[in-house]
Enzyme design. Structure first.
Site, PDB file in Angstrom:
ATOM      1  N   GLU A   1       0.770  -1.254   0.109  1.00 28.78           N
ATOM      2  CA  GLU A   1      -0.072   0.011   0.169  1.00 28.78           C
ATOM      3  C   GLU A   1       0.816   1.127   0.016  1.00 28.78           C
ATOM      4  O   GLU A   1       0.790   2.210   0.821  1.00 28.78           O
ATOM      5  CB  GLU A   1      -1.221  -0.130   1.220  1.00 28.78           C
ATOM      6  CG  GLU A   1      -2.052  -1.068   0.981  1.00 28.78           C
ATOM      7  CD  GLU A   1      -2.816  -1.339   2.360  1.00 28.78           C
ATOM      8  OE1 GLU A   1      -2.893  -0.619   3.293  1.00 28.78           O
ATOM      9  OE2 GLU A   1      -3.797  -2.219   2.533  1.00 28.78           O
TER      10      GLU A   1
ATOM     11  N   ASN B   1       1.974  -4.721  -3.089  1.00 29.27           N
ATOM     12  CA  ASN B   1       0.654  -4.989  -2.950  1.00 29.27           C
ATOM     13  C   ASN B   1      -0.207  -3.948  -2.673  1.00 29.27           C
ATOM     14  O   ASN B   1       0.438  -3.073  -2.067  1.00 29.27           O
ATOM     15  CB  ASN B   1       0.705  -6.203  -1.788  1.00 29.27           C
ATOM     16  CG  ASN B   1      -0.753  -6.808  -1.560  1.00 29.27           C
ATOM     17  OD1 ASN B   1      -1.350  -7.128  -2.663  1.00 29.27           O
ATOM     18  ND2 ASN B   1      -1.192  -6.825  -0.334  1.00 29.27           N
TER      19      ASN B   1
ATOM     20  N   HIS C   1     -10.234  -5.937  -1.905  1.00 29.67           N
ATOM     21  CA  HIS C   1     -11.406  -5.579  -0.741  1.00 29.67           C
ATOM     22  C   HIS C   1     -12.765  -5.008  -1.593  1.00 29.67           C
ATOM     23  O   HIS C   1     -12.735  -3.841  -1.712  1.00 29.67           O
ATOM     24  CB  HIS C   1     -10.916  -4.940   0.220  1.00 29.67           C
ATOM     25  CG  HIS C   1      -9.886  -5.806   0.773  1.00 29.67           C
ATOM     26  ND1 HIS C   1     -10.180  -6.908   1.579  1.00 29.67           N
ATOM     27  CD2 HIS C   1      -8.482  -5.491   1.224  1.00 29.67           C
ATOM     28  CE1 HIS C   1      -8.936  -7.352   2.138  1.00 29.67           C
ATOM     29  NE2 HIS C   1      -7.908  -6.372   1.815  1.00 29.67           N
TER      30      HIS C   1
ATOM     31  N   GLU D   1      -6.199 -10.618  -1.466  1.00 27.78           N
ATOM     32  CA  GLU D   1      -7.011 -10.372  -0.296  1.00 27.78           C
ATOM     33  C   GLU D   1      -8.303 -10.252  -0.588  1.00 27.78           C
ATOM     34  O   GLU D   1      -9.126  -9.409   0.135  1.00 27.78           O
ATOM     35  CB  GLU D   1      -6.482  -9.178   0.412  1.00 27.78           C
ATOM     36  CG  GLU D   1      -4.989  -8.997   0.673  1.00 27.78           C
ATOM     37  CD  GLU D   1      -4.545  -7.867   1.681  1.00 27.78           C
ATOM     38  OE1 GLU D   1      -5.184  -7.264   2.172  1.00 27.78           O
ATOM     39  OE2 GLU D   1      -3.100  -7.578   1.707  1.00 27.78           O
TER      40      GLU D   1
ATOM     41  N   ASP E   1     -12.158 -10.163  -0.572  1.00 31.77           N
ATOM     42  CA  ASP E   1     -13.284 -10.206   0.067  1.00 31.77           C
ATOM     43  C   ASP E   1     -14.427  -9.406  -0.314  1.00 31.77           C
ATOM     44  O   ASP E   1     -14.151  -8.348  -1.095  1.00 31.77           O
ATOM     45  CB  ASP E   1     -13.432 -10.319   1.737  1.00 31.77           C
ATOM     46  CG  ASP E   1     -12.646  -8.964   2.047  1.00 31.77           C
ATOM     47  OD1 ASP E   1     -12.487  -7.901   1.288  1.00 31.77           O
ATOM     48  OD2 ASP E   1     -11.968  -8.915   3.057  1.00 31.77           O
TER      49      ASP E   1
END
Ligand code: XIL
Length: 315
Positions: A131, A172, A208, A236, A238
């Site tokens: 990030e 990432n 996300h 990651e 979701d």
């Protein structure tokens, strides 16, 4: 077929999940986690982060990370290292320290090198930098950027490469799954690093997402980054909703998971997909996004949701 088997049968390296140490005493949870036909890859959600691994300068603690690494090893699962350098979950000696450029350079080198060396030979890929950008495409003004400018990225990548030449080294990021200022900044960083022969092997798309709002440009973004000579991965995943969940939301979530998986499936350079834990029981979402949840493919009682079938169809 189960999800990791399906992923591999479609040419992917893995379907995997994040997990956390506190979850591993839940035998109902581990009964499903330990099946490597379902999950072929594991990411520690917290225990390899800087605050967990070097809470005081020069004092390294690997017990939590080792537990996850050993679980991956005993189940023959790939391991993703997460992460070396991130503005968040830093111990205060780093986040509120005031360092010269030379001091912080050696702090980053020592952290990355010691961490990556400890897991050498056990890690498929490391999120070396996590990030780095704000959503508007500017650099995050954390201690690393404020002290070293953009050079902290290559300092970390070079240290990681030296420590484990066989691990894939990733940056990432989130909100790069659609065209926008943040994705453009990261793409430009990839181009710059490649032109300078800085070791960089992959870009992680966190993914996300929100139910009903999966970016339609995801596949194209994966391809755009891959065209720069890196592999890509969904790291990651979701897909959260405003609670309470309803049958209609769960059906939309199934479609959303299917479309996300299909985007990776369609891009050869997309090596695999990791969900940010597989059960709503241990999702980070309700703690972070107030009023939202039910983001995972299994519910809190470990029953498969429609999303599970969406993933299977997506591969
Ligand atoms: C999250 C963990 O899941 C939580 O348990 C923790 O409290 C906060 O961090 N992006 C990342 C992950 O790269 O490290 C974050 O993990 C979720 C967002």
């Amino acid at each position: 077929a189960k999800l990791n088997q399906l992923a591999k049968s479609k040419g992917k390296l893995y379907f995997g999940t994040a997990t956390d140490n506190s979850e591993l005493s839940d035998t109902g949870y581990t009964a499903i986690l330990d099946d490597n036909t379902m999950f072929g890859q594991i990411t520690p959600a917290n225990s390899m982060k800087w605050d967990a691994t070097e809470p005081e300068q020069g004092q390294f603690t690997f017990s939590g990370g080792d537990q996850i690494a050993n679980l991956a090893k005993s189940n023959s699962m790939l391991l993703r290292g997460h992460n070396c350098v991130w503005y968040n979950q830093l111990p205060s000696w780093v986040s509120s320290g005031s360092f010269t450029a030379a001091q912080l350079t050696s702090i980053i080198q020592n952290h990355c090198s010691t961490l990556v060396t400890h897991y050498k030979g056990q890690v498929y890929a490391w999120d070396v930098v996590n990030e780095p950008f704000n959503d508007d495409g500017t650099w995050r003004t954390d201690v690393f950027y404020n002290t070293l400018g953009t050079s902290y990225v290559s300092i970390a990548l070079n240290a990681a490469r030296q420590a484990d030449p066989n691990a894939k080294l990733y940056i990432n990021e989130y909100n790069i799954e659609y065209v926008g200022a943040k994705a453009t900044s990261l793409l430009n960083l990839v181009k710059t690093l490649k032109s300078q022969s800085v070791p960089l092997d992959g870009i992680g798309f966190q993914c996300h997402f929100i139910v009903g709002q999966v970016p339609t440009g995801l596949q194209s973004q994966l391809s755009t980054f891959a065209a720069q000579g890196v592999e890509v991965a969904i790291t990651e995943l979701d897909i959260r909703m405003t609670l309470p969940s309803t049958p209609a939301l769960l059906q939309q979530q199934k479609t959303d998971y299917q479309n996300t998986i299909a985007a990776c499936s369609a891009v050869e350079a997309c090596v695999g997909v990791t969900v940010w834990d597989w059960t709503d029981k241990y999702s980070w979402v309700p703690n972070t996004f107030s009023g939202q949840g039910a983001a995972c493919p299994w519910d809190q009682n470990f029953a498969k949701k429609p999303a599970y079938d969406g993933i299977a169809i997506g591969f």
